[in-house]
Design a protein around this motif. Structure first.
Motif, PDB file in Angstrom:
ATOM      1  N   UNK A 337       0.840  -1.213   0.000  1.00 17.46           N
ATOM      2  CA  UNK A 337       0.000   0.000   0.000  1.00 17.46           C
ATOM      3  C   UNK A 337       0.868   1.253   0.000  1.00 17.46           C
ATOM      4  N   UNK A 338       1.730   1.407   0.987  1.00 20.11           N
ATOM      5  CA  UNK A 338       2.573   2.607   1.069  1.00 20.11           C
ATOM      6  C   UNK A 338       3.971   2.241   1.550  1.00 20.11           C
ATOM      7  N   UNK A 339       4.871   3.165   1.284  1.00 21.70           N
ATOM      8  CA  UNK A 339       6.228   3.071   1.812  1.00 21.70           C
ATOM      9  C   UNK A 339       6.711   4.471   2.122  1.00 21.70           C
ATOM     10  N   UNK A 340       7.286   4.613   3.304  1.00 31.84           N
ATOM     11  CA  UNK A 340       7.823   5.907   3.701  1.00 31.84           C
ATOM     12  C   UNK A 340       9.177   5.676   4.350  1.00 31.84           C
ATOM     13  N   UNK A 341      10.196   6.265   3.757  1.00 31.53           N
ATOM     14  CA  UNK A 341      11.563   6.077   4.227  1.00 31.53           C
ATOM     15  C   UNK A 341      12.209   7.430   4.460  1.00 31.53           C
ATOM     16  N   UNK A 342      12.757   7.595   5.648  1.00 37.55           N
ATOM     17  CA  UNK A 342      13.508   8.805   5.981  1.00 37.55           C
ATOM     18  C   UNK A 342      14.992   8.489   5.986  1.00 37.55           C
ATOM     19  N   UNK A 343      15.782   9.354   5.395  1.00 39.77           N
ATOM     20  CA  UNK A 343      17.241   9.197   5.369  1.00 39.77           C
ATOM     21  C   UNK A 343      17.853  10.563   5.143  1.00 39.77           C
ATOM     22  N   UNK A 344      19.164  10.630   5.133  1.00 38.06           N
ATOM     23  CA  UNK A 344      19.835  11.905   4.888  1.00 38.06           C
ATOM     24  C   UNK A 344      21.052  12.090   5.761  1.00 38.06           C
ATOM     25  N   UNK A 345      21.346  13.363   6.082  1.00 34.04           N
ATOM     26  CA  UNK A 345      22.521  13.720   6.867  1.00 34.04           C
ATOM     27  C   UNK A 345      22.077  14.580   8.048  1.00 34.04           C
ATOM     28  N   UNK A 346      23.061  15.078   8.799  1.00 35.85           N
ATOM     29  CA  UNK A 346      22.754  15.960   9.920  1.00 35.85           C
ATOM     30  C   UNK A 346      22.224  17.314   9.453  1.00 35.85           C
TER      31      UNK A 346
END
Length: 824
Positions: A337-346
C-alpha cells in the motif's frame, strides 16, 4: 726353580679367570633374578576406549593417578599401559569432549584387559545443548544442535542462525537463512543431509520469500561445518560444506513448539527389536509478524509449510536400508500500500514516499527423496549405493505500480525547517514479472571405504541428470516528471526488458579417491587426508580435476594443541543461473545459455591451530586459521537482497585472503559461549582495475553468549550479537567497476529469555495433561534489541537530468516474540 717360576703365571691366570667367571655368572643370575622380580612387580593393562555407540575413541588418555604414568589410544581406541605393582591403583580414562571414567585395579592382578565406554560430556542448563569440546582433526567443526529450541532467531531457530556466529561466516539479512563464507556468495555453499546434496529454490530474490531452511533442527543428530579446505568427498563448490546427519531414535520421542513466527511438530519411534526406526517432522512458518516492521506497509501473507521423514530398516547385522523424504510449499502473497523512508545527513533530511497499486504472488514447491543401501561385509569394508531425486516448481508473478516523490528538508539548530521543504523528484514505476521455472535433478552414486593398516581408503562414483525449463518475462518501466527513463524523445523505453524460453538437459559424472593416513612418530600423531576428485559435465564438455590435501599434527609434547595445514584446487561447477548470458536487440534483452562457460577456479592454501586450555577452572578452546584463495575464471555477479545476477561469462580474476579467530568455552560455568572475529580482503580485477568483490566484508565480529540466573539455572538467557562490514554496491545496470560504494555496517543484537520446567522437579508437571511431558520451555525474545535500522539494498531514483538518488531499503525493526516448546 726356573721351571717352577715359568709354570706359576699360567696357573695364577687360571685362578683369576675362574674367579672372574664365577663373578660374571653371579652377576647374570642376579640381573636375571632382579628382572624377573621387576616383571613380577608390574601390571600390564590393555583394552579399548569406546564411546556410547561403541565407536573407537582415538587420543583418549589412560593415566595412573598415583605414579603419574599414562598413554594415549591409537586409531582403534586400543591402549597398553605397564604400571609398577603397588597397592590398589586408580586409572583415569579421559578424552576431550567426553565424560571422565575411573577404574580401580586390585593389588593381586598382574595382567588385565579393561574396556571402557565414555559418554558424551554435555550440560543442559538452558535450551541449547552444545556438547563438550572435541578435538578437530580436519577442517570440519562439529556442533550438536539437536536441541535448539529457544534461541532468539527471527528465522525460527534454524541451524544457519548459529552458523552466522562462526568465524568466517556472515549474513547481512535476518529474514534469510542464506550465508556467505570467506568472501564467497550464497551459491558457493554445499549442504548435505545424510550424505545427499540438497538444493534451494532458484528464483528467490528476497529474504521474505525464502521460507524454511531444508534442515529440521529437531531431527538433527550431528552438524559438521567446514569453512574451507574440505576433502574430495565434497564438491564441487568453492566456499563451504554443511554436513547434517539425522538421528535414529532408540524409542518413542516427540516434541512440539510454537511461537508468533510459526510452529513445529516432531515424532520419532523405533520398533521393539530396534531394526526399524522412523522420524517425522512438520513445520509451519509465517513471518507476517516480522515483515510488519518493514518500511513498506501492506498486506503480507506468507505461508511456508514443510514435511520431512527419515526411515531406516536394519536388514541384518551388516545391511541397512534408509529413506529420506521432504516436501515443502512456500507461498508468498503481498499487496503493498505505502512506503515511507527517511534518510539523509545531519544537515538535510530526505523523505521518500510511495503509494502502490498491484500485488505479488509467488509459489515455490519442492520435493526431495533419497534411498540409500549400506552394507558392511566385514569390519574393514563399507559399501553404499544411493539414489536421489529433486524436483522444484517455481512461479513468480507480480504487477506493481508505485507513484513516488522525493523531498528534502533542511535541518537548522537540530530542528526540521519544514517551511523550506522542497520536492526534488517525482515519478512512477511499474514492475512486471511472469516467471516459471521447473528443475529436476536425478542422482545415482556409490561410495565405499576400506581400512588397510594405517590407511582408510575412501572412494565414490556418481552420475547426475539435470533437466531445467525456464520461462522468463520480466520488465520495469520508470518515468520522472512525465518522461520515461532512460529518456528518448522518439520512443518509450524500459529500464530493462528480459525474456527467455530456455530448456537444458545435461549429465554430470563425478568420481573421487581419498586416502586418510594416520601414523605416529616420537614427535606426535599425524593425520593426512590426500585425494583426487574429477567432474565431467556434458553441457560444456569440461573435465575438472581437483587434487586436495590436508594434514593434522598433534604434538606429543603438548596434547592440547592441534595444528592443521591444507590446500588444493576447488571449482565452482556451474549449475544453471551462472550460464544465463544476455544479449540486447531492439531494446529487448534476451537470455541464452553460454555453452562456453568454464567453472570458476580457486587454488586455496590454509593453516591454523587449536589450543585447549583451562581458565578460571573452566575449559576453553582458541582457534585461529589463515587462508589465501587465488581466484581465476570468475563469473562477475551482483547481489540485490538475496538475488544473485551473473553476467554469464568468465571475465575476471581475483583473490581472497583473511584470518579467522574463535574463542569457545564456558564463560559462565556450565554453559557454552563463543566469540568470533574475521578479517578479510577479497578483490577482483576488471579491465585491470582492482575492486572489492560483491561479498567482501573486511571485518566481521560475532558473539553467542549463554547465561542463567544465579542460583537458578532454570531461568536462562541467550544473546546473539553481530557486527559486520557493509557490502560493496554500485548504481543499477552499471558496469561492475563502479561498485565501489559500501552499505552501512550491519549491526544487530537478538536476546532470548526462557524458563524450563522439569517433570521430576516441578509439582504441576506430574498432574493431568502435563504428566505426559518431560520438559516444557516458555520464553520471550526481543529481536533487534537496539532498534538499529540496517540497510539491505537501495532503490534508485533517477530524474530527468540523470541524477541518481539511492533510497535505502531498511530491514526489520525491534520486535517481541513469545514461544513455548515441550518434549515427551
Amino acid at each position: 726353580m726356573t721351571g717352577n717360576h715359568e709354570s706359576n703365571p699360567p696357573q695364577a691366570l687360571r685362578h683369576r679367570l675362574k674367579f672372574g667367571g664365577m663373578l660374571l655368572v653371579c652377576f647374570l643370575l642376579s640381573t636375571l633374578q632382579s628382572n624377573t622380580v621387576a616383571s613380577e612387580n608390574r601390571i600390564l593393562l590393555t583394552g579399548y576406549v569406546m564411546d556410547s555407540q561403541n565407536n573407537a575413541l582415538e587420543l583418549a588418555h589412560v593415566f595412573e593417578t598415583q605414579q603419574l604414568i599414562g598413554v594415549t589410544t591409537d586409531a582403534d581406541g586400543f591402549y597398553s599401559l605397564s604400571i609398577p605393582h603397588t597397592d590398589t591403583l586408580t586409572v583415569r580414562f579421559s578424552c576431550l569432549g567426553y565424560q571422565t571414567a575411573f577404574r580401580i585395579i586390585p593389588a593381586e592382578i598382574n595382567n588385565l584387559r579393561v574396556n571402557v565406554q565414555l559418554g558424551v560430556e554435555s550440560k543442559e542448563l538452558n535450551e541449547v545443548v552444545v556438547t563438550g569440546q572435541q578435538r578437530q582433526t580436519q577442517s570440519f567443526e562439529k556442533l550438536d544442535a539437536s536441541r535448539i529450541r529457544m534461541m532468539a532467531d527471527p528465522s525460527g531457530g534454524s541451524i544457519e542462525a548459529l552458523l552466522v556466529t562462526f568465524a568466517g561466516v556472515s549474513s547481512n539479512n535476518e529474514t534469510s537463512t542464506q550465508y556467505s563464507v570467506r568472501g564467497g556468495n550464497y551459491d558457493e555453499n554445499l549442504v548435505y543431509v545424510n550424505g545427499t546434496e540438497v538444493y534451494r529454490p532458484l528464483l528467490i530474490r528476497a529474504g521474505q520469500q525464502e521460507g524454511l531452511s531444508f534442515v529440521n533442527p529437531e531431527m538433527v543428530r550431528e552438524v559438521s561445518f567446514s569453512a574451507g579446505g574440505f576433502d574430495v568427498r565434497y564438491g564441487d563448490k568453492m566456499s563451504s560444506v554443511l554436513d547434517i546427519a539425522y538421528k535414529k531414535p532408540s524409542n518413542f520421542e516427540a516434541a512440539v513448539s510454537a511461537s508468533l513466527m510459526g510452529s513445529n511438530v516432531y515424532a520419532g519411534h523405533a520398533s521393539s527389536d530396534g531394526r526399524f526406526t522412523q522420524l517425522h517432522g512438520f513445520r509451519y512458518k509465517s513471518n507476517q509478524y516480522l515483515l510488519g516492521t518493514l518500511d513498506t506497509k501492506g498486506d503480507y501473507r506468507p505461508s511456508f509449510v514443510d514435511y520431512q521423514t527419515y526411515l531406516t530398516y536394519q536388514w541384518n547385522e551388516r545391511t541397512e536400508l534408509s529413506f529420506l523424504g521432504n516436501f515443502s510449499r512456500n507461498q508468498y502473497d503481498f499487496t503493498p500500500t505505502t512506503k515511507q523512508t527517511d534518510f539523509g545527513t545531519f544537515q538535510i533530511k530526505r523523505n521518500f514516499t510511495v503509494y502502490f497499486d498491484g500485488k505479488e504472488q509467488d509459489l515455490f514447491q519442492t520435493a526431495f527423496g533419497s534411498v540409500k543401501l549400506n552394507s558392511k561385509p566385514n569390519n574393514r569394508l563399507n559399501l553404499s549405493l544411493q539414489s536421489s531425486v529433486f524436483k522444484t516448481i517455481e512461479d513468480e508473478n507480480y504487477d506493481i505500480t508505485g507513484q513516488y516523490w522525493l523531498s528534502e528538508t533542511p535541518i537548522r539548530n537540530n530542528q526540521e525547517d519544514t517551511e523550506n521543504t522542497s520536492i526534488i523528484g517525482t515519478g512512477t514505476y511499474h514492475e512486471h514479472a511472469r516467471n516459471h521455472l521447473e528443475a529436476s535433478v536425478i542422482n545415482l552414486s556409490h561410495q565405499g571405504s576400506y581400512i588397510l593398516d594405517r590407511h582408510n581408503l575412501k572412494w565414490g562414483l556418481g552420475m547426475q541428470i539435470e533437466q531445467i525449463q525456464d520461462d522468463l518475462v520480466e520488465w520495469e518501466m520508470r518515468d520522472s516528471a512525465g518522461y520515461t527513463l532512460p529518456y528518448n524523445p522518439t520512443e518509450i523505453q524500459t529500464v530493462y526488458n528480459l525474456r527467455s524460453n530456455l530448456r537444458m538437459n545435461s549429465q554430470r559424472y563425478t568420481a573421487y579417491l581419498l586416502d586418510v593416513w594416520r601414523f605416529r612418530r616420537t614427535s606426535g600423531l599425524y593425520i593426512i587426508h590426500a585425494g583426487l576428485r574429477s567432474n565431467y559435465w556434458t553441457f560444456n564438455r569440461e573435465w575438472l580435476i581437483s587434487p586436495r590435501v590436508s594434514m593434522t599434527f598433534i604434538p606429543s609434547w603438548e596434547r592440547n594443541i592441534t595444528f592443521r595445514l591444507g590446500g588444493g584446487v576447488y571449482y565452482q561447477a556451474p549449475f544453471y543461473k551462472e550460464l544465463r548470458d544476455t544479449a540486447v536487440a531492439n531494446g529487448q534483452t534476451s537470455v541464452q545459455l553460454n555453452r562456453h562457460i568454464r567453472a570458476p577456479k580457486s587454488i586455496q592454501v590454509l593453516g591454523g591451530m587449536d589450543q585447549h586450555f583451562i581458565w578460571l577452572d573452566r575449559p576453553f578452546k582458541f582457534t585461529i586459521e589463515g587462508y589465501y584463495k587465488d581466484l581465476s575464471r570468475l563469473i562477475p555477479y551482483t547481489v540485490d537482497n538475496v538475488r544473485i545476477r551473473y553476467s554469464g561469462k568468465n571475465e575476471t580474476e581475483g583473490y581472497t585472503t583473511g584470518l579467522d579467530m574463535k574463542l569457545f568455552g564456558e564463560f559462565v560455568p556450565g554453559t557454552d559461549s563463543w566469540i568470533s572475529l574475521s578479517l578479510m580482503r577479497s578483490q577482483e580485477s576488471i579491465d585491470g582495475v582492482q575492486i572489492p568483490r560483491p561479498n567482501e566484508q573486511r571485518y566481521n565480529a560475532s558473539i553467542y553468549f549463554q547465561d542463567y540466573f544465579p542460583g537458578n539455572p532454570r531461568f536462562s538467557m541467550n544473546l546473539k550479537l553481530v557486527l559486520a562490514d557493509g557490502l560493496p554496491f554500485g548504481p543499477p545496470n552499471a558496469d561492475r567497476s563502479q561498485a565501489t560504494l559500501r552499505l552501512p555496517a550491519y549491526q544487530r543484537v537478538d536476546i532470548g529469555l526462557s524458563r524450563v520446567f522439569h517433570a521430576s522437579e516441578d509439582a504441576f508437571m506430574k498432574q493431568g495433561l502435563f504428566a505426559s511431558f518431560k520438559h516444557i520451555w516458555v520464553g520471550v525474545d526481543c529481536f533487534n534489541l537496539l532498534g538499529i535500522r540496517n540497510v539491505n539494498s537501495y532503490f534508485w531514483v533517477t530524474d530527468i537530468q540523470n541524477t541518481q538518488w539511492a533510497i535505502p531499503n531498511y530491514l526489520t525493526g525491534r520486535l517481541i516474540n513469545f514461544r513455548i516448546a515441550a518434549d515427551f
